[in-house]
Scaffold this motif. Sequence first.
Motif, short mmCIF file in Angstrom:
data_model
loop_
_atom_site.label_atom_id
_atom_site.label_comp_id
_atom_site.label_asym_id
_atom_site.label_seq_id
_atom_site.Cartn_x
_atom_site.Cartn_y
_atom_site.Cartn_z
N ASP A 108 0.60 -1.39 0.12
CA ASP A 108 0.54 0.32 0.14
C ASP A 108 0.54 0.85 -0.10
O ASP A 108 0.14 2.36 0.00
CB ASP A 108 -0.88 -0.30 0.87
CG ASP A 108 -0.02 0.32 2.84
OD1 ASP A 108 0.75 -0.50 2.77
OD2 ASP A 108 -1.04 0.38 3.07
N VAL A 109 1.92 1.00 -0.32
CA VAL A 109 3.32 2.51 0.36
C VAL A 109 3.09 2.71 -0.78
O VAL A 109 3.39 1.79 -2.38
CB VAL A 109 4.27 1.52 0.58
CG1 VAL A 109 5.16 2.81 0.17
CG2 VAL A 109 4.36 1.74 2.07
N THR A 110 3.07 4.16 -1.31
CA THR A 110 2.54 4.50 -2.62
C THR A 110 3.59 5.95 -2.87
O THR A 110 3.69 5.95 -4.15
CB THR A 110 1.43 5.32 -2.91
OG1 THR A 110 0.97 6.65 -2.08
CG2 THR A 110 0.49 4.19 -3.48
N GLU A 111 4.90 5.74 -1.85
CA GLU A 111 5.91 7.18 -1.79
C GLU A 111 6.75 7.05 -1.60
O GLU A 111 6.64 6.22 -0.51
CB GLU A 111 5.39 8.53 -1.89
CG GLU A 111 4.63 9.14 -0.73
CD GLU A 111 3.59 9.82 -0.72
OE1 GLU A 111 3.92 11.15 -2.18
OE2 GLU A 111 3.37 10.24 0.43
N ALA A 112 7.66 8.10 -1.19
CA ALA A 112 8.86 7.41 0.03
C ALA A 112 9.45 9.27 0.06
O ALA A 112 8.70 10.33 -1.34
CB ALA A 112 10.12 6.84 -0.63
#
Length: 91
Positions: A11-15
Amino acid sequence: MHWVVYNIPPDVTEAQEGSAPRGGTVGLNDWKKHAYGGPCPPVGRHRYFFKLYALDTTLNLKNATKAVVEQAMKGHVLANAQIMGTYEKSQ
């Protein structure tokens, strides 16, 4: 290898700049550190590849290098993406 991060939740879409993606595990870079080592080429333009893999499993690894991560993910890759950036250092 400048940076190794694995087990990034799906579910991670950015850093955020300056940190690993939320929930990811930072492995060992070529300097044996759990960190990002920025570009430091000799004079001239160099290419840097950022690769992302979607896996069907979580990797049960500790202190993993790129080679260890690549070996562990064999047979588990569902999809992958790659982007190339360049960095140029003048004299």
